[in-house]
Design a protein around this motif. Structure first.
Motif, mmCIF file in Angstrom:
data_model
loop_
_atom_site.group_PDB
_atom_site.id
_atom_site.type_symbol
_atom_site.label_atom_id
_atom_site.label_comp_id
_atom_site.label_asym_id
_atom_site.label_seq_id
_atom_site.Cartn_x
_atom_site.Cartn_y
_atom_site.Cartn_z
ATOM 1 N N GLY A 1 43.899 -12.596 34.097
ATOM 2 C CA GLY A 1 43.873 -13.898 33.458
ATOM 3 C C GLY A 1 45.041 -14.238 32.563
ATOM 4 N N HIS A 2 45.929 -13.281 32.325
ATOM 5 C CA HIS A 2 46.979 -13.594 31.353
ATOM 6 C C HIS A 2 48.357 -13.075 31.716
ATOM 7 N N GLY A 3 48.448 -12.110 32.643
ATOM 8 C CA GLY A 3 49.764 -11.664 33.096
ATOM 9 C C GLY A 3 50.550 -10.895 32.065
ATOM 10 N N ASN A 4 49.905 -10.214 31.144
ATOM 11 C CA ASN A 4 50.660 -9.461 30.139
ATOM 12 C C ASN A 4 50.590 -7.943 30.365
ATOM 13 N N ALA A 5 50.025 -7.520 31.515
ATOM 14 C CA ALA A 5 50.008 -6.103 31.845
ATOM 15 C C ALA A 5 50.165 -5.952 33.352
ATOM 16 N N ILE A 6 50.976 -4.985 33.771
ATOM 17 C CA ILE A 6 51.209 -4.772 35.196
ATOM 18 C C ILE A 6 50.150 -3.812 35.727
ATOM 19 N N GLY A 7 49.549 -4.178 36.853
ATOM 20 C CA GLY A 7 48.543 -3.285 37.427
ATOM 21 C C GLY A 7 48.207 -3.662 38.847
ATOM 22 N N GLY A 8 47.425 -2.792 39.489
ATOM 23 C CA GLY A 8 47.000 -3.068 40.851
ATOM 24 C C GLY A 8 45.684 -2.390 41.132
ATOM 25 N N ALA A 9 45.030 -2.814 42.216
ATOM 26 C CA ALA A 9 43.778 -2.189 42.621
ATOM 27 C C ALA A 9 43.742 -2.106 44.142
ATOM 28 N N VAL A 10 43.207 -1.007 44.642
ATOM 29 C CA VAL A 10 43.025 -0.810 46.081
ATOM 30 C C VAL A 10 41.553 -0.494 46.311
ATOM 31 N N ILE A 11 40.901 -1.262 47.174
ATOM 32 C CA ILE A 11 39.470 -1.068 47.432
ATOM 33 C C ILE A 11 39.278 -0.754 48.912
ATOM 34 N N ASP A 12 38.639 0.366 49.203
ATOM 35 C CA ASP A 12 38.330 0.759 50.581
ATOM 36 C C ASP A 12 36.889 0.333 50.885
ATOM 37 N N SER A 13 36.706 -0.414 51.966
ATOM 38 C CA SER A 13 35.357 -0.883 52.324
ATOM 39 C C SER A 13 34.446 0.281 52.701
ATOM 40 N N GLY A 14 35.050 1.379 53.161
ATOM 41 C CA GLY A 14 34.256 2.514 53.639
ATOM 42 C C GLY A 14 33.764 2.330 55.066
ATOM 43 N N HIS A 15 34.201 1.257 55.733
ATOM 44 C CA HIS A 15 33.682 0.951 57.066
ATOM 45 C C HIS A 15 34.564 1.446 58.205
ATOM 46 N N LEU A 16 35.853 1.657 57.947
ATOM 47 C CA LEU A 16 36.760 2.009 59.052
ATOM 48 C C LEU A 16 36.583 3.473 59.446
ATOM 49 N N ASP A 17 36.639 3.721 60.751
ATOM 50 C CA ASP A 17 36.571 5.083 61.266
ATOM 51 C C ASP A 17 37.977 5.695 61.203
ATOM 52 N N TRP A 18 38.265 6.386 60.116
ATOM 53 C CA TRP A 18 39.615 6.922 59.904
ATOM 54 C C TRP A 18 39.913 8.122 60.805
ATOM 55 N N VAL A 19 38.906 8.642 61.492
ATOM 56 C CA VAL A 19 39.148 9.803 62.370
ATOM 57 C C VAL A 19 39.074 9.393 63.846
ATOM 58 N N ASN A 20 39.498 8.141 64.144
ATOM 59 C CA ASN A 20 39.452 7.661 65.527
ATOM 60 C C ASN A 20 40.695 8.046 66.321
ATOM 61 N N GLY A 21 41.601 8.834 65.710
ATOM 62 C CA GLY A 21 42.796 9.285 66.418
ATOM 63 C C GLY A 21 44.053 8.509 66.059
ATOM 64 N N ARG A 22 43.897 7.352 65.401
ATOM 65 C CA ARG A 22 45.061 6.529 65.035
ATOM 66 C C ARG A 22 45.712 6.982 63.725
ATOM 67 N N PHE A 23 45.008 7.795 62.986
ATOM 68 C CA PHE A 23 45.475 8.141 61.633
ATOM 69 C C PHE A 23 45.516 9.665 61.467
ATOM 70 N N PRO A 24 46.407 10.345 62.212
ATOM 71 C CA PRO A 24 46.384 11.810 62.232
ATOM 72 C C PRO A 24 46.397 12.488 60.863
#
Ligand SMILES: Cc1ncc(COP(=O)(O)O)c(C=O)c1O
Length: 133
Positions: free
Chosen positions: A99-122
Motif C-alpha cells: 500500500g505504500h511502496g516504502n519497502a522492497i519485497g516479493g512473494a511466491v505462492i505454490d498452489s500445490g496442484h502441479l505434478d512436479w514429478v511428471n518428467g518435465r522438471f528433472p
C-alpha cells in the motif's frame, strides 16, 4: 536489465516472448520439449492487458508445464489466480499489496496442484525422489 531477457539467461534459463499472451496458438507455437513454464502478468504493467487465466492454464497442463503468473497489479484482494488454474503466483509486495511502496519485497505462492514429478522438471523430480527414500 530485465529478469527474463537479461538476468536469467546467465543461469541457462531462456525465454521465448509472445506478442499477445491470450493468443493460445501463438503461445503454443513456442512450447518445445525443453519448455518448463508459461509466465504472464495477470494485469500487465504498463499495457493493462488482462490475462485469460483458465485457457492458458489448460494449455500449460496439456503440455505438462507450469503456469506462473505475476499478480502484482490486482493483488489477491481483487484476483486469486490459483482459483483459475495458475500453479505459481508471484507478487512484488513493493506495490499495492503493502500500500505504500516504502519497502522492497516479493512473494511466491505454490498452489500445490502441479505434478512436479511428471518428467518435465528433472531437478525437482530427483530432489523429490531423494526425499521419498
Ligand atoms: C507487474 C510487476 N511485477 C513485478 C515488478 C517488480 O517489482 P519490484 O520493484 O518489487 O522488483 C514490477 C515493477 O514494476 C511490476 O510492474
Amino acid at each position: 536489465m530485465d529478469a527474463l531477457g537479461d538476468f536469467l539467461p546467465q543461469f541457462g534459463i531462456h525465454t521465448d516472448f509472445v506478442k499477445h499472451i491470450n493468443d493460445l496458438a501463438e503461445v503454443e507455437s513456442k512450447i518445445g520439449p525443453d519448455t518448463r513454464a508459461i509466465f504472464a502478468e495477470t494485469v500487465a504493467n504498463p499495457s493493462t492487458e488482462i490475462l485469460d487465466i483458465e485457457p492458458l492454464s489448460q494449455l500449460a497442463h496439456e503440455h505438462g508445464i507450469a503456469l506462473i503468473v505475476d499478480n502484482t497489479a490486482p493483488t489477491p484482494y481483487l484476483l486469486r489466480p490459483i482459483e483459475f488454474g495458475a500453479d505459481i503466483v508471484v507478487h512484488s509486495t513493493t506495490k499495492g499489496i503493502t500500500g505504500h511502496g516504502n519497502a522492497i519485497g516479493g512473494a511466491v505462492i505454490d498452489s500445490g496442484h502441479l505434478d512436479w514429478v511428471n518428467g518435465r522438471f528433472p531437478p525437482i523430480h530427483h530432489t523429490a525422489a531423494g526425499h521419498q527414500r
